[in-house]
Design a protein around this motif. Structure first.
Motif, mmCIF file in Angstrom:
data_model
loop_
_atom_site.group_PDB
_atom_site.id
_atom_site.type_symbol
_atom_site.label_atom_id
_atom_site.label_comp_id
_atom_site.label_asym_id
_atom_site.label_seq_id
_atom_site.Cartn_x
_atom_site.Cartn_y
_atom_site.Cartn_z
ATOM 1 N N PRO A 33 -6.687 7.788 -1.987
ATOM 2 C CA PRO A 33 -6.928 7.216 -0.660
ATOM 3 C C PRO A 33 -5.873 6.197 -0.234
ATOM 4 O O PRO A 33 -5.473 6.164 0.926
ATOM 5 C CB PRO A 33 -8.312 6.553 -0.810
ATOM 6 N N ARG A 34 -5.435 5.365 -1.188
ATOM 7 C CA ARG A 34 -4.422 4.355 -0.846
ATOM 8 C C ARG A 34 -3.150 5.006 -0.336
ATOM 9 O O ARG A 34 -2.553 4.552 0.640
ATOM 10 C CB ARG A 34 -4.086 3.522 -2.093
ATOM 11 N N PHE A 35 -2.723 6.066 -0.981
ATOM 12 C CA PHE A 35 -1.492 6.745 -0.596
ATOM 13 C C PHE A 35 -1.651 7.395 0.780
ATOM 14 O O PHE A 35 -0.736 7.338 1.607
ATOM 15 C CB PHE A 35 -1.136 7.796 -1.646
ATOM 16 N N LEU A 36 -2.788 7.982 1.060
ATOM 17 C CA LEU A 36 -3.005 8.645 2.349
ATOM 18 C C LEU A 36 -3.029 7.634 3.492
ATOM 19 O O LEU A 36 -2.454 7.875 4.558
ATOM 20 C CB LEU A 36 -4.312 9.436 2.308
ATOM 21 N N VAL A 37 -3.693 6.497 3.283
ATOM 22 C CA VAL A 37 -3.719 5.458 4.316
ATOM 23 C C VAL A 37 -2.323 4.902 4.536
ATOM 24 O O VAL A 37 -1.902 4.656 5.679
ATOM 25 C CB VAL A 37 -4.706 4.338 3.932
ATOM 26 N N PHE A 38 -1.582 4.719 3.453
ATOM 27 C CA PHE A 38 -0.198 4.253 3.558
ATOM 28 C C PHE A 38 0.649 5.240 4.373
ATOM 29 O O PHE A 38 1.447 4.831 5.215
ATOM 30 C CB PHE A 38 0.386 4.072 2.162
ATOM 31 N N LEU A 39 0.473 6.537 4.128
ATOM 32 C CA LEU A 39 1.220 7.542 4.883
ATOM 33 C C LEU A 39 0.887 7.474 6.374
ATOM 34 O O LEU A 39 1.777 7.597 7.224
ATOM 35 C CB LEU A 39 0.925 8.945 4.357
ATOM 36 N N PHE A 40 -0.391 7.266 6.698
ATOM 37 C CA PHE A 40 -0.795 7.160 8.099
ATOM 38 C C PHE A 40 -0.116 5.959 8.761
ATOM 39 O O PHE A 40 0.408 6.059 9.879
ATOM 40 C CB PHE A 40 -2.321 7.038 8.191
ATOM 41 N N GLY A 41 -0.129 4.817 8.074
ATOM 42 C CA GLY A 41 0.525 3.631 8.620
ATOM 43 C C GLY A 41 2.016 3.833 8.786
ATOM 44 O O GLY A 41 2.615 3.429 9.795
ATOM 45 N N THR A 42 2.655 4.460 7.799
ATOM 46 C CA THR A 42 4.089 4.725 7.867
ATOM 47 C C THR A 42 4.426 5.665 9.021
ATOM 48 O O THR A 42 5.420 5.473 9.732
ATOM 49 C CB THR A 42 4.574 5.342 6.542
ATOM 50 N N VAL A 49 -3.122 -3.307 6.468
ATOM 51 C CA VAL A 49 -4.040 -4.390 6.098
ATOM 52 C C VAL A 49 -5.220 -3.841 5.294
ATOM 53 O O VAL A 49 -5.680 -4.445 4.315
ATOM 54 C CB VAL A 49 -4.548 -5.126 7.355
ATOM 55 N N SER A 50 -5.704 -2.654 5.686
ATOM 56 C CA SER A 50 -6.866 -2.062 5.001
ATOM 57 C C SER A 50 -6.561 -1.707 3.555
ATOM 58 O O SER A 50 -7.493 -1.534 2.749
ATOM 59 C CB SER A 50 -7.334 -0.816 5.757
ATOM 60 N N LEU A 51 -5.272 -1.588 3.201
ATOM 61 C CA LEU A 51 -4.912 -1.271 1.821
ATOM 62 C C LEU A 51 -5.395 -2.342 0.845
ATOM 63 O O LEU A 51 -5.610 -2.061 -0.343
ATOM 64 C CB LEU A 51 -3.392 -1.111 1.702
ATOM 65 N N ARG A 52 -5.574 -3.568 1.331
ATOM 66 C CA ARG A 52 -6.064 -4.654 0.458
ATOM 67 C C ARG A 52 -7.486 -4.369 -0.027
ATOM 68 O O ARG A 52 -7.916 -4.917 -1.046
ATOM 69 C CB ARG A 52 -6.046 -5.988 1.210
ATOM 70 N N PHE A 53 -8.226 -3.535 0.711
ATOM 71 C CA PHE A 53 -9.628 -3.303 0.378
ATOM 72 C C PHE A 53 -9.866 -1.920 -0.244
ATOM 73 O O PHE A 53 -11.007 -1.541 -0.488
ATOM 74 C CB PHE A 53 -10.474 -3.434 1.656
ATOM 75 N N ILE A 54 -8.766 -1.193 -0.484
ATOM 76 C CA ILE A 54 -8.875 0.123 -1.100
ATOM 77 C C ILE A 54 -8.359 0.025 -2.535
ATOM 78 O O ILE A 54 -7.202 -0.330 -2.755
ATOM 79 C CB ILE A 54 -8.076 1.180 -0.321
#
Length: 372
Positions: free
Chosen positions: A192-201, A365-370
């Motif tokens: 999940p962290r990687f997918l959210v990071f990709l979305f932000g990028t 920012v949401s990565l801090r909670f994943i």
């Protein structure tokens, strides 16, 4: 010799990409058409880099591939000022992008192996590319002011021809270009962290890349001239190198997520500021913030991928990150930007860029909670 090759290769990019939208608009194309033409570049890169990679891996023909592809790209660029119409402009630019897409991965592969074998610093070689891009942007702006925007294609052709002449002098290091983007994808989509990071990028870096396409239209809309566009890219691109040099220290203090949020926020505020129709003087005086956004984001993002993906699929993860940011993000940003340009104007376009970037920052920012 590798430094000179990087320099001339990116001279071509620096002359072409910042000024191309102005040339297309001058020739009567709509914002949507401009967005499709500038967005076709990343698509051709994603499609053709694996082809060049397979040829190099199969026959170890890196110098022959560079010689052939860059020669064709130079010839196609000379045709560009001689034709007219959306279809021909699209076709020729797609061809140029397809053939010059061979350059960076082959050069990087040769450079990394040369440095590993003989010593040296890859960053010092790659820096010549940034210098070439910045200098060419300024020179192309000056030439375009004096003789017309068609000058950018002649500068590009001379730069590619210079690379062709330097090809025989490149080190004969074996090159490997593995583009196995699908390898390990099953594991990555369960992170999940990687997918959210990709979305932000996708959102943050997509708008950064789109700015490279639309800044020339923005700057002339607020009263600047073509020479000022070139000078702007000289200042903005030049600000990235010193920031990258000290980015590691900043990242160690703020943490990776903090660095991603900071750099993304700076980019978002910049686009919102552009949407307020500022003066050319004020815009140019704040161009150094590009170093604080791009110069921090690139090393922080690469390190985030390294730390948050399993070692056995890390190369695949880096490849997917690059494809999302430089490929799909750039394509979406430029194409959507072209459609927005027709509907809400250049200032409304930058306002949307700013909002999209803020959504990307929220994802970071949401990565801090994943959890990892």
């Amino acid at each position: 010799m590798l430094g000179a090759y990087y320099f001339f290769f990116f001279v071509g990019f620096g002359a072409l990409y910042p000024m191309l939208p102005l040339f297309l608009r001058e020739n009567g194309l709509s914002g949507g058409q401009i967005g499709i033409i500038t967005g076709i570049g990343p698509i051709m890169t994603v499609l053709f880099q694996p082809l060049w990679g397979m040829i190099v891996d199969r026959w170890q023909a890196q110098r022959l591939v560079l010689f052939t592809t860059l020669s064709v790209a130079a010839l196609l660029s000379l045709l560009y000022p001689q034709v007219g119409g959306y279809a021909l402009f699209l076709l020729l630019f797609a061809g140029m992008a397809a053939f010059h897409s061979s350059g960076v991965p082959i050069l990087d592969s040769i450079s990394l192996r040369t440095v590993a074998k003989h010593g040296g610093d890859y960053g010092s070689l790659r820096l010549w590319g940034a210098i070439g891009f910045a200098v060419a942007s300024w020179v192309a702006g000056k030439l375009s002011d004096l003789s017309g925007l068609q000058a950018i294609f002649y500068v590009y052709a001379v730069a590619m021809a210079s690379c062709v002449l330097l090809t025989r002098a490149l080190p004969k290091e074996p090159a490997e270009m593995k583009f196995e983007l699908l390898k390990g994808l099953g594991k990555l989509i369960r992170l999940p962290r990687f997918l959210v990071f990709l979305f932000g990028t996708f959102l943050i870096f997509g708008t950064i890349q789109a700015n490279n396409s639309y800044y020339s239209i923005f700057f002339t809309a607020i009263g600047g001239n073509v020479a000022g566009v070139g000078l702007s890219f000289l200042i903005a691109a030049g600000s990235e190198a010193p920031v990258m040099k000290f980015a590691g220290r900043l990242i160690s203090r703020t943490g990776l997520i903090g660095a991603l949020v900071l750099s993304g926020s700076i980019a978002a505020l910049r686009w919102l500021f552009y949407g307020m129709e500022p003066s050319p003087v004020l815009v140019m005086s704040l161009l150094f913030v590009q170093g604080l956004s791009t110069g921090i984001y690139i090393p922080a993002a690469a390190e985030f991928v390294r730390r948050n993906t399993p070692e056995e699929i890390r190369v695949t993860a880096l490849g997917i990150y690059s494809a999302i940011g430089n490929g799909l993000g750039s394509m979406a940003g430029t194409m959507v930007g072209g459609l927005l340009l027709d509907r809400v104007g250049i200032f409304g376009t930058y306002t949307v860029f700013g909002i999209a970037s803020l959504v990307g920052v929220a994802a970071m920012v949401s990565l801090r909670f994943i959890k990892k």
